[in-house]
Scaffold this motif. Structure first.
Motif, PDB file in Angstrom:
ATOM      1  N   LYS A 249       1.381   3.943  -3.140  1.00 39.19           N
ATOM      2  CA  LYS A 249       1.227   5.397  -2.981  1.00 39.19           C
ATOM      3  C   LYS A 249       2.480   6.128  -3.447  1.00 39.19           C
ATOM      4  O   LYS A 249       2.402   7.172  -4.105  1.00 39.19           O
ATOM      5  CB  LYS A 249       0.942   5.727  -1.511  1.00 39.19           C
ATOM      6  CG  LYS A 249      -0.528   5.878  -1.239  1.00 39.19           C
ATOM      7  CD  LYS A 249      -0.832   6.640   0.031  1.00 39.19           C
ATOM      8  CE  LYS A 249       0.178   6.436   1.129  1.00 39.19           C
ATOM      9  NZ  LYS A 249      -0.193   7.078   2.378  1.00 39.19           N
TER      10      LYS A 249
ATOM     11  N   ASN B  22      -1.737  12.130  -6.695  1.00 40.56           N
ATOM     12  CA  ASN B  22      -1.760  12.167  -5.230  1.00 40.56           C
ATOM     13  C   ASN B  22      -3.061  11.596  -4.677  1.00 40.56           C
ATOM     14  O   ASN B  22      -4.145  12.022  -5.040  1.00 40.56           O
ATOM     15  CB  ASN B  22      -1.564  13.598  -4.733  1.00 40.56           C
ATOM     16  CG  ASN B  22      -0.113  14.013  -4.876  1.00 40.56           C
ATOM     17  OD1 ASN B  22       0.791  13.286  -4.450  1.00 40.56           O
ATOM     18  ND2 ASN B  22       0.112  15.157  -5.515  1.00 40.56           N
TER      19      ASN B  22
ATOM     20  N   HIS C  27       0.840  -1.200   0.000  1.00 34.47           N
ATOM     21  CA  HIS C  27       0.000   0.000   0.000  1.00 34.47           C
ATOM     22  C   HIS C  27       0.876   1.251   0.000  1.00 34.47           C
ATOM     23  O   HIS C  27       0.655   2.183  -0.789  1.00 34.47           O
ATOM     24  CB  HIS C  27      -0.899  -0.040   1.245  1.00 34.47           C
ATOM     25  CG  HIS C  27      -1.778   1.159   1.437  1.00 34.47           C
ATOM     26  ND1 HIS C  27      -1.447   2.173   2.304  1.00 34.47           N
ATOM     27  CD2 HIS C  27      -2.956   1.512   0.878  1.00 34.47           C
ATOM     28  CE1 HIS C  27      -2.406   3.105   2.265  1.00 34.47           C
ATOM     29  NE2 HIS C  27      -3.330   2.725   1.406  1.00 34.47           N
TER      30      HIS C  27
ATOM     31  N   LYS D 117       2.658   8.824  -6.416  1.00 33.62           N
ATOM     32  CA  LYS D 117       3.189  10.155  -6.139  1.00 33.62           C
ATOM     33  C   LYS D 117       4.317  10.497  -7.120  1.00 33.62           C
ATOM     34  O   LYS D 117       4.402  11.619  -7.611  1.00 33.62           O
ATOM     35  CB  LYS D 117       3.704  10.203  -4.705  1.00 33.62           C
ATOM     36  CG  LYS D 117       3.778  11.599  -4.150  1.00 33.62           C
ATOM     37  CD  LYS D 117       4.086  11.586  -2.667  1.00 33.62           C
ATOM     38  CE  LYS D 117       4.436  13.001  -2.230  1.00 33.62           C
ATOM     39  NZ  LYS D 117       5.072  13.023  -0.926  1.00 33.62           N
TER      40      LYS D 117
ATOM     41  N   TYR E  95      -7.638   6.369  -0.274  1.00 34.38           N
ATOM     42  CA  TYR E  95      -7.073   5.136  -0.793  1.00 34.38           C
ATOM     43  C   TYR E  95      -6.868   4.086   0.306  1.00 34.38           C
ATOM     44  O   TYR E  95      -6.082   4.278   1.217  1.00 34.38           O
ATOM     45  CB  TYR E  95      -5.747   5.445  -1.504  1.00 34.38           C
ATOM     46  CG  TYR E  95      -4.943   4.219  -1.862  1.00 34.38           C
ATOM     47  CD1 TYR E  95      -5.580   3.072  -2.318  1.00 34.38           C
ATOM     48  CD2 TYR E  95      -3.574   4.189  -1.739  1.00 34.38           C
ATOM     49  CE1 TYR E  95      -4.864   1.934  -2.620  1.00 34.38           C
ATOM     50  CE2 TYR E  95      -2.831   3.062  -2.055  1.00 34.38           C
ATOM     51  CZ  TYR E  95      -3.494   1.930  -2.489  1.00 34.38           C
ATOM     52  OH  TYR E  95      -2.792   0.792  -2.770  1.00 34.38           O
TER      53      TYR E  95
ATOM     54  N   THR F 151      -4.893  10.484  -0.919  1.00 31.05           N
ATOM     55  CA  THR F 151      -4.746  10.563   0.537  1.00 31.05           C
ATOM     56  C   THR F 151      -5.089   9.215   1.157  1.00 31.05           C
ATOM     57  O   THR F 151      -5.738   8.377   0.536  1.00 31.05           O
ATOM     58  CB  THR F 151      -5.709  11.613   1.122  1.00 31.05           C
ATOM     59  OG1 THR F 151      -7.044  11.226   0.749  1.00 31.05           O
ATOM     60  CG2 THR F 151      -5.406  12.997   0.581  1.00 31.05           C
ATOM     61  N   ASP F 152      -4.642   9.019   2.415  1.00 35.33           N
ATOM     62  CA  ASP F 152      -4.950   7.769   3.114  1.00 35.33           C
ATOM     63  C   ASP F 152      -6.453   7.601   3.321  1.00 35.33           C
ATOM     64  O   ASP F 152      -6.948   6.487   3.394  1.00 35.33           O
ATOM     65  CB  ASP F 152      -4.232   7.729   4.458  1.00 35.33           C
ATOM     66  CG  ASP F 152      -2.821   7.167   4.307  1.00 35.33           C
ATOM     67  OD1 ASP F 152      -2.575   6.507   3.278  1.00 35.33           O
ATOM     68  OD2 ASP F 152      -1.981   7.400   5.197  1.00 35.33           O
TER      69      ASP F 152
END
Lengths: 335, 160
Positions: free
Chosen positions: A245, A254, A241, A249, A260, A256-257
């Motif tokens: 990310k 982008n 994970h 990036k 995603y 965000t937690d």
């Protein structure tokens, strides 16, 4: 009929509804953070003699549960079953659905099989070849350990990057009629090879594939990540994970937690000693069927991008030094 | 040709990214646990040795010479490893002990008994019989091979 959009994405034109979803999990999954959403669990593997039989029974019972809980459809109403699992030649799925008497197409996409089956199933419904199809996958911790790792009773230590195969089966019923969230477009993934050979780090093997499919999907549809209320990858686990990310990036995407999530991280909590998180065909299947589908039904989320990820490797390929090939298929589900 | 759309990622860069994200098990903790559990097995073996060479042990088994005592202790530890494996305990010990439960002879018993149990569902011939040494096999093969090499060197050196 479906139309191609961009490089790999396919837009569905007719409505394909997920009219119901069902799953059965094992004890450990029930004890996890999503325990309240799993309405049925098995602590004794249905008292079957072998783990393979137990996994097949998970499939059989989940299929029955799905049909019995869906009003207005009987056994004969299912036009086709798309299923798969991790065992050689998809043994659990075949044994599990043999009594159904319905056409069965076995699929193998490792842990990505759930979205693979939904992808193929939704296109079949959209094309008019079927009205109702069932997509079903399963995995079992013990049968997977036996096939891919060491005997269960061998006193070996797990590495922090390893993942824990989910015991359980999940199924969805796709239909051209009825109510429920719709599958609106699908993006089959390409195979990604970044020379990862560590079979104890599947998350790293699959993360590039997840990122690749997400990026293809967004580029093809012209959407940004926040078009979706949730983007959920199959079973990368915590390391995968984070890597996914990082890769997104790196390519200026982008997420965000909060947006995603990963099924492998959702299903277990760290105290359960599952190292990096859950994996297996049953992981994405059970998390979607029990949890995400419910969020969609209750309109807590309205747009979901489900991206199940698979490590296309076998015990033979691993021993022959072949790298772990990652693949991920995306399915967009909207209310 | 790029096989995917990850234009900014290559094998080398990804290896570096993985290193940054990788989680390693604690070497110090593993060493301490291996020492404690491995030592524990040795203490048990030593205790058994004392038992068979003193008081009640001697009454049952008679006076044993050193070779017989060693064989007895090894047999007992193999039995213990097999028993703990069958009772579903050895893998729990292994989770914490690591090398501490792999290296002693009990670990060898565990590596034979665990596949035998695992493959019982595939029958006694092609299951248990064929798969029993799937883990221990390489140790036996290369152990024997190494002993032949060492024997040869010993022979050549002692002649010269």
């Amino acid at each position: 009929m479906a139309v191609k959009c961009g490089n790999n994405t396919i837009m569905l034109e007719r409505p394909v509804h997920i009219i119901n979803a069902a799953c059965i999990v094992g004890q450990k999954e029930k004890e996890g953070p999503l325990g309240q959403y799993f309405d049925r669990f098995e602590e004794d593997d249905f008292n079957m003699d072998t783990w393979e039989q137990a996994e097949a029974r998970f499939v059989e019972e989940t299929y029955r549960k799905l049909l019995s809980e869906t009003s207005g459809i009987n056994e004969a109403g299912v036009d086709c079953i798309f299923g798969g699992d991790l065992l050689n030649q998809c043994m659990a799925s075949a044994i599990g659905v043999k009594k159904s008497g319905r056409p069965y197409l076995g699929l193998f996409g490792a842990c990505s099989t759930m979205t693979e089956s939904m992808l193929v199933g939704s296109l079949t419904v959209d094309g008019g070849g079927a009205k109702n199809v069932v997509c079903i996958t399963s995995s079992h911790f013990c049968s997977a350990e036996k096939q891919f790792r060491f005997p269960l009773e061998l006193g070996s230590q797990r590495v922090p990057s390893s993942q824990w195969t989910v015991t359980g089966s999940g199924a969805v019923l796709l239909s051209s009629e009825g109510e429920g969230p719709r599958i609106t477009c699908v993006t089959p993934g390409v195979i990604c090879d970044y020379n990862v050979t560590d079979t104890n780090n599947m998350g790293a093997g699959m993360a590039p594939a997840a990122a690749s499919t997400i990026m293809t999907h967004l580029a093809d549809t012209g959407r940004s990540p926040d078009y979706y209320d949730m983007v959920v990858t199959g079973d990368l686990g915590s390391i995968g994970h984070a890597l996914c990310k990082d890769i997104l990036k790196l390519h200026d995407v982008n997420v965000t937690d909060g947006l995603y999530k990963d099924c492998g991280m959702l299903i277990f909590k760290p105290e359960q000693e599952t190292c990096s998180g859950g994996s297996g065909c049953g992981c994405c299947a059970s998390v979607f069927s029990a949890y995400l589908y419910r969020l969609l039904k209750e309109k807590k989320i309205n747009k979901l991008l489900l991206v199940a990820t698979g490590a296309l490797m076998s015990p033979v390929s691993a021993k022959q030094g072949e790298p772990i090939l990652g693949v991920a298929h995306a399915v967009a589900i909207e209310n | 040709m790029e096989s995917d759309n990850l234009t900014k990622l290559d094998d080398k860069k990804y290896e570096w990214m993985q290193k940054k994200r990788n989680q390693k098990s604690s070497l110090l903790k593993n060493c301490v646990m291996a020492f404690l559990f491995g030592g524990g097995f040795c203490v048990i073996a030593q205790g058994y040795k004392h038992f068979i060479t003193s008081g009640i042990g001697v009454k049952f088994l008679g006076e044993l010479d050193e070779a017989a005592v060693s064989a007895h202790v090894a047999l007992f530890m193999v039995f213990l490893g097999a028993l703990l494996t069958a009772l579903n305990v050895y893998d729990d010990i292994g989770k914490h002990a690591g090398a501490g439960s792999v290296v002693p002879i009990t670990g060898f018993a565990n590596s034979v008994v665990s596949p035998a149990m695992e493959f019982r569902s595939e029958g006694h011939i092609l299951g248990v019989g064929a798969q029993m040494f799937v883990v221990a096999g390489p140790v036996i093969v290369y152990g024997t091979f190494a002993s032949v090499i060492v024997g040869l060197i010993y022979y050549l050196v002692s002649r010269g």
